[in-house]
Design a protein around this motif. Structure first.
Motif: not given
Length: 206
Positions: A107-110, A140-149, A151-157
């Motif tokens: 959810t934080l990633s989203a 920008v989207i690459a930076l965003t996805m490295m942080i979210t998809s 980063g945090t999403s991978t950690l959550g999974l």
């Protein structure tokens, strides 16, 4: 400070006209707020459909989907607050539809997916050349996805399924890189070509 030209208003109910573009823009933004929320609601629905119904699951940690595109565009069109809300509500509603509990890190990633591009929008739209603008979107989207998809999403999974973070991160990397290119292309094209109608309302002048 810009002032409205009250003398230009007539008793026939015409909209008050401002003597500067800034005043007009401010008035129209205020009038369009309900419509902005409606547009954001449509983007939330698109996010849910794309993420839950139009996606390709690959194992437990991979899913090919362009559901981030409506979230990114919501932030760029309507600001970081609505972008964040679009991501959060889309994820929570999607969890209800799918029948499982929300993962706070996903959810934080989203939320960040709708916030970071919105904050970096001036950099993204600075170039008028389609190729250069796409490259800025990609950065920008690459930076965003490295942080979210990635980063945090991978950690959550990894925490949810008890998998090693490093192995999960490496497994998800090709998917993330592929979606960086696709999401950037879609966002660049849609942001440039989709224009929302200006909805004017008449107001009587007493």
């Amino acid at each position: 400070a810009p002032r409205c030209d009250i003398a230009s208003a007539t008793t026939s109910g015409n909209v008050l006209r401002c003597s500067s573009k800034q005043c007009i823009r401010r008035k129209m933004m205020k009038k369009q707020s309900p419509y902005t929320l409606a547009y954001a609601g449509v983007l939330i629905a698109m996010n849910v459909v794309l993420s839950r119904l139009v996606s390709i699951p690959v194992g437990t940690s991979l899913r090919l989907t362009v559901s981030s595109v409506p979230v990114i565009l919501s932030g760029m069109w309507f600001g970081s607050i609505l972008g964040c809300a679009t991501g959060v509500l889309g994820d929570l509603i999607g969890c209800v539809v799918s029948g499982y509990a929300p993962n706070p890190l996903i959810t934080l990633s989203a939320a960040l997916m709708g916030t970071i591009p919105a904050l970096l929008k001036p950099f993204m739209i600075k170039e008028h050349s389609p190729v250069r603008r796409y490259l800025r979107f990609l950065a920008v989207i690459a930076l965003t996805m490295m942080i979210t998809s990635q980063g945090t999403s991978t950690l959550g999974l990894a925490l949810m399924y008890g998998m090693p973070f490093r192995a999960t991160w490496l497994t998800r990397l090709p998917q993330t890189v592929f979606l960086m290119v696709v999401n950037s292309l879609l966002c660049s094209l849609l942001y440039s070509r989709v224009h929302f109608p200006v909805i004017e309302t008449k107001k009587n002048v007493e």
